[in-house]
Design a protein around this motif. Structure first.
Motif, PDB file in Angstrom:
ATOM      1  N   LYS A  21       3.112   3.972   2.238  1.00  0.00           N
ATOM      2  CA  LYS A  21       1.920   3.733   1.340  1.00  0.00           C
ATOM      3  C   LYS A  21       1.301   4.963   0.930  1.00  0.00           C
ATOM      4  N   ASN A  22       2.042   5.682   0.505  1.00  0.00           N
ATOM      5  CA  ASN A  22       1.789   7.275   0.007  1.00  0.00           C
ATOM      6  C   ASN A  22       0.824   6.982  -1.184  1.00  0.00           C
ATOM      7  N   MET A  23      -0.147   7.412  -1.229  1.00  0.00           N
ATOM      8  CA  MET A  23      -1.308   7.526  -2.369  1.00  0.00           C
ATOM      9  C   MET A  23      -2.256   8.637  -2.223  1.00  0.00           C
ATOM     10  N   THR A  72       5.762   9.760  -8.502  1.00  0.00           N
ATOM     11  CA  THR A  72       6.737  11.099  -8.282  1.00  0.00           C
ATOM     12  C   THR A  72       8.298  10.431  -8.369  1.00  0.00           C
ATOM     13  N   HIS A  73       8.238   9.199  -8.007  1.00  0.00           N
ATOM     14  CA  HIS A  73       9.646   8.467  -7.911  1.00  0.00           C
ATOM     15  C   HIS A  73       9.633   7.075  -7.544  1.00  0.00           C
ATOM     16  N   GLY A  74      10.630   6.443  -7.689  1.00  0.00           N
ATOM     17  CA  GLY A  74      10.674   4.906  -7.564  1.00  0.00           C
ATOM     18  C   GLY A  74      10.891   4.171  -6.323  1.00  0.00           C
ATOM     19  N   GLU A  76       9.866   2.302  -2.882  1.00  0.00           N
ATOM     20  CA  GLU A  76       8.826   1.253  -2.673  1.00  0.00           C
ATOM     21  C   GLU A  76       7.576   2.039  -2.103  1.00  0.00           C
ATOM     22  N   ASP A  77       7.623   3.169  -1.123  1.00  0.00           N
ATOM     23  CA  ASP A  77       6.575   3.578  -0.447  1.00  0.00           C
ATOM     24  C   ASP A  77       5.712   4.522  -1.395  1.00  0.00           C
ATOM     25  N   HIS A  78       6.245   4.435  -2.751  1.00  0.00           N
ATOM     26  CA  HIS A  78       5.400   5.240  -3.779  1.00  0.00           C
ATOM     27  C   HIS A  78       4.963   4.444  -5.034  1.00  0.00           C
ATOM     28  N   ILE A  79       5.583   3.256  -5.188  1.00  0.00           N
ATOM     29  CA  ILE A  79       5.454   2.299  -6.455  1.00  0.00           C
ATOM     30  C   ILE A  79       4.944   1.035  -5.559  1.00  0.00           C
ATOM     31  N   GLY A 161       5.778  15.414  -3.881  1.00  0.00           N
ATOM     32  CA  GLY A 161       6.736  14.249  -4.000  1.00  0.00           C
ATOM     33  C   GLY A 161       7.764  14.191  -2.508  1.00  0.00           C
ATOM     34  N   ASP A 162       8.480  13.253  -2.609  1.00  0.00           N
ATOM     35  CA  ASP A 162       9.767  13.354  -1.499  1.00  0.00           C
ATOM     36  C   ASP A 162      10.679  14.376  -2.019  1.00  0.00           C
ATOM     37  N   PHE A 163      11.371  15.052  -1.318  1.00  0.00           N
ATOM     38  CA  PHE A 163      12.425  16.065  -1.689  1.00  0.00           C
ATOM     39  C   PHE A 163      13.349  16.409  -0.687  1.00  0.00           C
ATOM     40  N   GLY A 365      17.266  11.817   2.795  1.00  0.00           N
ATOM     41  CA  GLY A 365      16.930  12.574   1.192  1.00  0.00           C
ATOM     42  C   GLY A 365      15.529  13.383   1.507  1.00  0.00           C
ATOM     43  N   HIS A 366      15.295  13.810   2.794  1.00  0.00           N
ATOM     44  CA  HIS A 366      14.054  14.661   2.958  1.00  0.00           C
ATOM     45  C   HIS A 366      14.676  16.099   3.551  1.00  0.00           C
ATOM     46  N   ALA A 367      13.708  16.974   3.017  1.00  0.00           N
ATOM     47  CA  ALA A 367      13.839  18.087   3.403  1.00  0.00           C
ATOM     48  C   ALA A 367      13.536  18.539   5.058  1.00  0.00           C
TER      49      ALA A 367
HETATM   50 ZN   LIG Z   1       8.447   8.624   0.613  1.00  0.00          ZN
END
Ligand SMILES: [Zn+2]
Ligand SMILES: [Zn+2]
Length: 420
Positions: A21-23, A72-74, A76-79, A161-163, A365-367
Motif C-alpha cells: 500500500k505504497n502512497m 511509478t509502475h503498474g 498492485e502495491d502501487h496502483i 519507485g521500486d528498482f 526485482g528490488h535493489a
Molecule cells: Zn512495490
C-alpha cells in the motif's frame, strides 16, 4: 528537516513500516501531488479481509490542493488502491503507457469510467502546481517503471519507485544512470526503495533466470506447468521464449494472466511468435512433450489455476505423474502456508516441482545492499528517507547510508502518517 519550519511536506500514507500500500503525499503551500496508491495483501491474522488500503482521509480533506496522482509502475502495491480513491474524488492520473494500460483494465472491472488518464513520456517533464516533475526509467520486475525527480520551491526530491540495477535488462531498456547522476549533489531528499535492504551484494539480473528456465523446460519429457506473477511481463517473456525454443505450444490459464498478456502484447511489451499461444480447447490435441501451461497461482491462492490443478478439481487439467511444475516467483510473506500446501499437493500427485528455495527459478526485482549504496553514492543527497519496507528494512537502509558517509541526522527513518 525541522518540523513546521519547512513548508515542503512529505507525508507517507503507506509503505513505510510495511510491504505494500505504497502512497506518498508531496505538499507545498496550496499544491499537493500523490505518488502511487497501492493496496496490501492482508496478513494471516486478518481473517475475512481481502485487501488493505491506505488511509486516504488526508488526501480527501485536501482534495482542493491535489494536482495529480503519479504512478511509478503498474504493480498492485502501487496502483491497487486507486479504484477506491477514484470512487471518492476525481483527479488526473499520470503514468507510463503500460502502467496506465494495466490500470485502465483494473478500473473497468470496478466500473469506473471517465478517469482523466495522462500518459507520461519519461523524456518529458511535467508541471503540476509548483512542482516540476522529471522521470527516470528504472529496472524492476515489471516494464515501464520510473523514478521521479521533483523540483519543489525548497529543492529537488527524488522518489525511486521500486528498482534494481539490472545491467542486462530483458527488454534492453537500461536504467537511466545519466539522468540519475545529473542530480548528484543537487538533491534535498532521496526517497529510496528499502524492500531488499537486508540482502547483501547485488540482486542477480533477470536474465539469469533464463538459463534455468530453458534447462528445466528444455529437458522435461512431459508437460510443463509454470506459475508466475501475472504482472511480471519480463518473466512471462522468458517463459514464452523457453517454451518456443523447446518446441512447445503455450496454453495460458488464469484471468489476470490472460488479461495482462493481452495488454502487454497490444502495447508492444511482449513479443510472442504467431501461433505460439493456443486456446485452452487445443489442450487435448497437443502432445505432453509439446505443451507448456502458463498460469497464475504462484502464491497458492485457493481459486487459482495452479491450486485447482494440484487439488485435481480443475475442469481442464489435472496434475499427473511426470508433469514438471515450476513456481517462478517468490512467496510473499504471509502466503507461506498456502504455497507449501500447493507444493505438497503437486508432489503427492507425482509432479516434479521446482521453486525458489530449491532452484534458481526466480530473482528479485528490488535493489540489494550494494545497489542501494550505489544509488546514494550516485546522487549524494542531503537527506535520505528510506521508503517501501518493514521497519527493519528501513533501519538496514539507514545503516547502509551511514556506511557510505551520510551523517546520522540526515537519515530520516519515519512511518506512515508522520511527516518530514
Ligand atoms: Zn512495490
Ligand atoms: Zn513493484
Amino acid at each position: 528537516m525541522k518540523k513546521n519550519i519547512m513548508p515542503l511536506r512529505l507525508i507517507p500514507l503507506g509503505g513505510l513500516g510495511e510491504i505494500g500500500k505504497n502512497m506518498m503525499v508531496v505538499e507545498y503551500g496550496d499544491d499537493m501531488i500523490v505518488i502511487d496508491c497501492g493496496q496490501k495483501f492482508p496478513e494471516e491474522e486478518m481473517l475475512g479481509i481481502d485487501m488493505v488500503l491506505p488511509d486516504f482521509t488526508y488526501v480527501i480533506e485536501n482534495v482542493k490542493k491535489l494536482r495529480g496522482i503519479i504512478l511509478t509502475h503498474g504493480h498492485e502495491d502501487h496502483i491497487g488502491a486507486l479504484p477506491y480513491l477514484l470512487k471518492k474524488i476525481s483527479v488526473p492520473v499520470f503514468g507510463t503507457k503500460l502502467t496506465l494500460g494495466l490500470l485502465e483494465a483494473k478500473l473497468a472491472e470496478h466500473n469506473i469510467e471517465d478517469t482523466d488518464f495522462r500518459e507520461i513520456n519519461p523524456d518529458k517533464a511535467i508541471s503540476l502546481g509548483c512542482f516540476d516533475i522529471n522521470f527516470i526509467r528504472v529496472s524492476h520486475s515489471i516494464p515501464d517503471g520510473v523514478a521521479l525527480a521533483i523540483k519543489t520551491p525548497e529543492g529537488i526530491i527524488m522518489h525511486t519507485g521500486d528498482f534494481k540495477i539490472d545491467q542486462t535488462p530483458i527488454d534492453g531498456q537500461l536504467m537511466e544512470f545519466e539522468k540519475i547522476t545529473s542530480y548528484r549533489n543537487r538533491l534535498l531528499v532521496l526517497m529510496s526503495d528499502s524492500t531488499n535492504a537486508e540482502n547483501s551484494g547485488f540482486t542477480l539480473p533477470e536474465k539469469s533466470v533464463s538459463d534455468t528456465l530453458k534447462e528445466l523446460i528444455g529437458t522435461a519429457k512431459n508437460r510443463v506447468i509454470v506459475a508466475c506473477f501475472a504482472s511480471h511481463i519480463h518473466r512471462i517473456q522468458q517463459v514464452i521464449d523457453a517454451a518456443v525454443g523447446s518446441n512447445r505450444r503455450i496454453v495460458v490459464m488464469g484471468r489476470s494472466m490472460l488479461r495482462n498478456i493481452d495488454i502487454a502484447q497490444d502495447l508492444g511489451y511482449l513479443k510472442i511468435p504467431p501461433k505460439a499461444i493456443v486456446d485452452m480447447s487445443e489442450l487435448k490435441h497437443i502432445k505432453a512433450k509439446n505443451l507448456l501451461v502458463l498460469c497464475t497461482g504462484s502464491q497458492g491462492e485457493p481459486l487459482s489455476a495452479l491450486t485447482r490443478m494440484a487439488a485435481k478439481n480443475h475442469r481442464n487439467l489435472q496434475i499427473v505423474p511426470g508433469d514438471t511444475v515450476i513456481i517462478s516467483a517468490k512467496t510473499v510473506p504471509g502466503n507461506e502456508k498456502s504455497v507449501n500446501r500447493v507444493i505438497d499437493l503437486l508432489f503427492k500427485n507425482g509432479a516434479e516441482v521446482y521453486y525458489k528455495s530449491v532452484s534458481e527459478v526466480h530473482v528479485s526485482g528490488h535493489a540489494a545492499q550494494e545497489e542501494l549504496k550505489m544509488m546514494i553514492n550516485l546522487t549524494k543527497p542531503k537527506y535520505l528517507i528510506p521508503i517501501h519496507g518493514e521497519y527493519r528494512h528501513l533501519q538496514y537502509h539507514a545503516q547502509l547510508a551511514k556506511m557510505v558517509g551520510m551523517p546520522d541526522k540526515n537519515i530520516i527513518v519515519t512511518g506512515n502518517g508522520n511527516y518530514a
